[in-house]
Design a protein around this motif. Structure first.
Motif, PDB file in Angstrom:
ATOM      1  N   GLN A   1       0.819  -1.210   0.000  1.00  0.00           N
ATOM      2  CA  GLN A   1       0.000   0.000   0.000  1.00  0.00           C
ATOM      3  C   GLN A   1       0.859   1.269   0.000  1.00  0.00           C
ATOM      4  OE1 GLN A   1      -3.177   0.555  -0.542  1.00  0.00           O
ATOM      5  NE2 GLN A   1      -3.416  -1.645  -0.910  1.00  0.00           N
ATOM      6  N   ARG A   2       2.004   1.213   0.645  1.00  0.00           N
ATOM      7  CA  ARG A   2       2.885   2.383   0.649  1.00  0.00           C
ATOM      8  C   ARG A   2       3.474   2.621  -0.742  1.00  0.00           C
ATOM      9  NH1 ARG A   2       6.198   2.354   6.438  1.00  0.00           N
ATOM     10  NH2 ARG A   2       4.345   2.252   7.768  1.00  0.00           N
TER      11      ARG A   2
ATOM     12  N   GLN B   1       0.658   4.185  -2.872  1.00  0.00           N
ATOM     13  CA  GLN B   1       0.315   5.570  -2.552  1.00  0.00           C
ATOM     14  C   GLN B   1       1.387   6.574  -2.951  1.00  0.00           C
ATOM     15  OE1 GLN B   1      -0.426   5.236   1.638  1.00  0.00           O
ATOM     16  NE2 GLN B   1      -2.306   4.016   1.356  1.00  0.00           N
TER      17      GLN B   1
ATOM     18  N   ASP C   1      -1.317  -8.337  -3.814  1.00  0.00           N
ATOM     19  CA  ASP C   1      -2.263  -7.284  -3.452  1.00  0.00           C
ATOM     20  C   ASP C   1      -2.696  -6.587  -4.745  1.00  0.00           C
ATOM     21  OD1 ASP C   1      -3.578  -4.959  -2.608  1.00  0.00           O
ATOM     22  OD2 ASP C   1      -2.294  -4.730  -0.843  1.00  0.00           O
TER      23      ASP C   1
ATOM     24  N   ASP D   1      -4.988  -4.599  -5.813  1.00  0.00           N
ATOM     25  CA  ASP D   1      -5.290  -3.165  -5.823  1.00  0.00           C
ATOM     26  C   ASP D   1      -4.010  -2.336  -5.785  1.00  0.00           C
ATOM     27  OD1 ASP D   1      -7.997  -3.639  -5.947  1.00  0.00           O
ATOM     28  OD2 ASP D   1      -8.310  -3.450  -3.775  1.00  0.00           O
ATOM     29  N   ALA D   2      -3.078  -2.739  -4.923  1.00  0.00           N
ATOM     30  CA  ALA D   2      -1.805  -2.018  -4.835  1.00  0.00           C
ATOM     31  C   ALA D   2      -1.024  -2.149  -6.140  1.00  0.00           C
ATOM     32  CB  ALA D   2      -0.983  -2.540  -3.662  1.00  0.00           C
TER      33      ALA D   2
END
Length: 469
Positions: free
Chosen positions: A210-211, A214, A233, A235-236
């Motif tokens: 996620q990092r 983003q 993941d 989505d990431a």
């Protein structure tokens, strides 16, 4: 050209140009912070750095290089045995630590120099000799304590310029990664790369998917463990579609992860190859198609060859396997205080023996097949010497024999596994003991208690039998 060309010449005052976790500064501000450190290091030849993942490490390393002082990174999770060895063997004259930790010092009879982010300076330090030493990076070998690889400023510059050529790396890029700051991948490529080539740097702290997602970067670095977690993941992973290039290194990227990332991100990952002693020597290119399982072509000025066990030349036919040897401007200057090890690492005509088995296609593409020896373990992007872990295990009361191997692991690439012969010892105690003595990532993930180790007629442990049992 100065080693840290962009940093030295930049007028970039964007406040988020260099971000480490949740703190950021402009390039101009970073130069002024680092210059204050450089002023404090006048007259020092060699300084160790507490290589924690924070802005102080970046400022401290850059400041030392501006001063012409050799940098010796110390892994933050190093246990007392490893830490003491690095500080003694390197003959560091001082220890750079964050100002908040300065009173604590290093716990050694070594003066500490605080990296204080409230201090700035505008002194102009002359550019040191390109042949001077930039870094001494400690690397685990197959036996004994880590060896210090001496890397010149010229070698670091040649490596970064070669990667700029291969990856079309420009000041327009924003580099994103979450790698440790005490080895080639995270420190040389991940910090000194932007400081020389330009652009912005965002170190995300822990490299969680996620990092990465983003950060909205154009250029991403990761080890296979990081990329496998990103691929898991979706989505990431899809958030990385806007990137320009995804780069993987430090170990082989599984073909399945390559395929998953291609499907989710739209990017075929750039794989590259190098060692602490050679820096990066071979890489896929941004302007050419990429092939899963291969590490590309030699960088500018680098030459490679394959040899058999007697040192004879082997053909680059895509199928013949041999030891990969390299030469060129990125090679290290030798092992500190280890002339015998240094001599053994080089051929009479000056090529470096990598110890890796490879094939080379007729068009020059390289594929790394495996390690010539079984004693260098690549786990989660780290290179771990089996001998160092064995020495730590043997220091535990009751342990009579120990053999450490790398076994295949779906996430880490290889898992550090120990086979131990001992009296009244327990697996959890041994794992914790090694984690306290060495870097935490070097601890065995599994300890198997056995009655005896398999040996040949000469008494040598047959590790190949341990891996296959």
């Amino acid at each position: 050209m100065r080693l840290l060309h962009w940093l030295s010449e930049s007028t970039d005052e964007r406040p988020d140009a260099v971000r480490v976790d949740d703190r950021a500064v402009s390039w101009v501000e970073l130069r002024r912070l680092a210059t204050a450190v450089a002023d404090d290091l006048r007259g020092l030849d060699r300084v160790a750095v507490e290589a924690t993942t924070d802005l102080e490490t970046v400022v401290g390393v850059v400041g030392a290089l501006l001063a012409g002082t050799t940098v010796v990174p110390v892994p933050p999770d190093a246990g007392p045995m490893e830490r003491d060895h690095i500080l003694r063997d390197s003959a560091a004259e001082a220890l750079l630590v964050p100002a908040r930790d300065a009173p604590r010092g290093g716990g050694e009879a070594l003066p500490s120099v605080p990296v204080d982010l409230s201090r700035r300076a505008d002194t102009v330090h002359p550019e040191p000799d390109p042949a001077g030493t930039a870094l001494i990076l400690y690397t685990s070998g197959t036996t004994g304590a880590p060896k210090g690889a001496v890397l010149s400023r010229r070698a670091v510059a040649a490596c970064l310029d070669g990667l700029a050529d291969a990856w079309d790396w420009t000041p327009e890029d924003q580099l994103v990664h979450g790698l440790p700051l005490f080895h080639v991948h995270g420190l040389v490529l991940g910090v000194l790369g932007p400081a020389r080539l330009g652009g912005r740097l965002h170190h995300v702290g822990r490299p969680k998917p996620q990092r990465y997602a983003q950060a909205a970067g154009s250029l991403y670095f990761g080890v296979p463990t990081v990329w496998s977690r990103v691929a898991a993941d979706p989505d990431a992973a899809r958030a990385l579609r806007s990137a320009r290039l995804l780069v993987s290194g430090s170990a082989a990227l599984p073909a399945g992860v390559f395929a998953d990332l291609a499907a989710l991100t739209g990017h075929r990952v750039v794989e590259r190859y190098g060692m602490t002693e050679t820096l990066i020597t071979v890489s896929a290119r941004a302007d050419r198609p990429r092939r899963p399982g291969t590490v590309g072509l030699p960088l500018p000025g680098v030459r490679t060859r394959l040899v058999d066990e007697q040192g004879g030349p082997l053909p680059a036919d895509g199928t013949t396997m041999g030891e990969l040897q390299v030469c060129g401007p990125t090679l290290f200057d030798g092992y500190l205080h280890r002339p015998e090890a240094d001599a053994a690492s080089r051929t009479p005509d000056g090529w470096f023996r990598t110890g890796d088995v490879a094939t080379i296609d007729p068009d020059g593409w390289h594929r790394i097949v495996g390690r010539a020896a079984t004693d260098l373990i690549k786990s989660g992007g780290y290179r771990i010497g089996a001998g160092e872990v064995e020495d730590a295990l043997l220091a535990y009361p009751g342990v009579r024999e120990a053999a450490v191997v790398g076994v295949p692991h779906p996430d880490l690439g290889q898992q550090v596994t120990a086979y131990v012969v001992g009296d009244g010892v327990r697996e959890s105690e041994l794992i914790d003991f090694v984690a306290r003595q060495l870097s935490a990532h070097k601890r065995p993930r599994q300890v198997r208690l056995v009655d005896a180790l398999p040996r040949n007629a000469l008494g040598k442990v047959q590790k190949s039998r341990l891996v296959t049992d």
